[in-house]
Design an enzyme around this catalytic site. Structure first.
Site, PDB file in Angstrom:
ATOM      1  N   TYR A 137       1.077   1.522  -5.542  1.00 53.11           N
ATOM      2  CA  TYR A 137       1.826   1.102  -4.351  1.00 53.11           C
ATOM      3  C   TYR A 137       0.997   0.070  -3.595  1.00 53.11           C
ATOM      4  O   TYR A 137      -0.012   0.397  -2.977  1.00 53.11           O
ATOM      5  CB  TYR A 137       2.108   2.335  -3.494  1.00 53.11           C
ATOM      6  N   LYS A 165       4.787  -0.847  -7.252  1.00 47.84           N
ATOM      7  CA  LYS A 165       5.681  -1.035  -6.109  1.00 47.84           C
ATOM      8  C   LYS A 165       5.072  -2.138  -5.257  1.00 47.84           C
ATOM      9  O   LYS A 165       4.060  -1.941  -4.591  1.00 47.84           O
ATOM     10  CB  LYS A 165       5.838   0.252  -5.307  1.00 47.84           C
TER      11      LYS A 165
END
Length: 305
Positions: A137, A165
């Protein structure tokens, strides 16, 4: 490592009661509402879920409850990230225990960790998850951690990293990442550029506003897949009008207020230090919630969702 989790994935909020304790009943209703919208996956315990305002026991209980309510109907990604590697390892083990399909972790923040320390952190979490794939992330605007393209290239080649992400407005970098790693599943993180992110190479998105209008993002995803850029742009503009309203009220509190007015959660409460939506914004959100819920019902009756 191959990863098949593509498409539209809701970043799940955490509902609270008036005492700011987790409201598991509302959490279950919210999961069912996502399923109603034909959302196929949930990202649990991330920024939208206010994970950094919760202790480890609370985060683990949320993971357990979401897995129980989902009951095999959804792809589940457990965000286990934080500053502490040890706490992330505990949550990674819990994700494995409760049957999650993947784990995810934000880059550790606040302290100026070296890139090598970031890599060690991820490897330890991955080892604790006993074979689950990792979704890295990357959210530089909030974490304060800004990796170069070369560092991202190295990070995503750590064994069992299957996806990234990418919550960044740098579409050029997104395109470069996908070009360098065509096998990597790439998620767009900023809802307001979902269509642009897909065109730049993203395989899907993980977003907070998917909870209130997931059907619109599904339409964008299908439009881009079918090379219908005009339709994708039209739907993105519709989403962005809602996002603009949320920015004016406070995004997380605004989303919860909409879900409250839509009858999905019992209160619009966020944990302190977040403030509730100001009274001057409530009427606009109430009317918006009514329009969104009517749109949801129409789509449901027409079997669009």
């Amino acid at each position: 490592m191959q990863c098949e989790f593509k498409g539209v994935i809701s970043a799940l909020p955490t509902p609270y009661d008036q005492s700011q304790q987790i409201d598991m009943e509302s959490l279950r209703k919210l999961i069912r509402f996502n399923i109603e919208q034909n959302i196929k996956g949930l990202y649990v315990g991330g920024s939208t879920g206010e994970a950094f305002l919760q202790n480890v026991a609370e985060r683990e209980k949320i993971l357990e409850t979401v897995a129980d309510e989902s009951d095999g109907r959804l792809t589940l990604i457990a965000h286990v990230g934080g500053i502490s590697t040890a706490e992330s390892e505990v949550l990674a083990k819990a994700a494995k225990k409760y049957g999650y399909h993947a784990i995810s972790a934000v880059t550790p923040f606040y302290y100026p960790f070296s890139f090598e320390e970031h890599c060690i952190h991820y490897r330890k979490i991955i080892d604790s998850a006993d074979g689950l794939p990792m979704v890295v992330y990357n959210i530089p605007a909030l974490s304060g951690v800004r990796f170069s393209l070369d560092q991202i290239n190295e990070l995503v080649t750590i064994p069992r990293v299957c996806a990234l992400k990418q919550t960044s407005g740098d579409l050029f970098q997104m395109e470069q990442i996908k070009r360098n790693h065509p096998e990597l599943v790439l998620y767009n993180g900023y809802d307001e550029i979902f269509a642009s992110g897909l065109i730049a190479g993203a395989d899907g998105g993980i977003g907070s506003t998917y909870n209130i209008m997931g059907w619109r993002y599904l339409e964008i995803f299908e439009a881009v897949k079918n090379n219908d850029v005009i339709k994708a742009k039209e739907m993105q503009v519709a989403c962005n009008q809602v996002i603009d309203t949320l920015i004016q009220s406070g995004v997380l509190a605004g989303i919860k207020t909409l879900l409250y007015y839509m009858g999905i959660i019992n209160t619009p409460v966020c944990r302190s230090p977040f403030s509730p939506v100001k009274e001057k914004n409530l009427d606009v959100l109430s009317k918006l919630a009514e329009r969104l819920f009517e749109e949801h019902d129409r789509n449901k009756k027409m079997k669009i969702i």
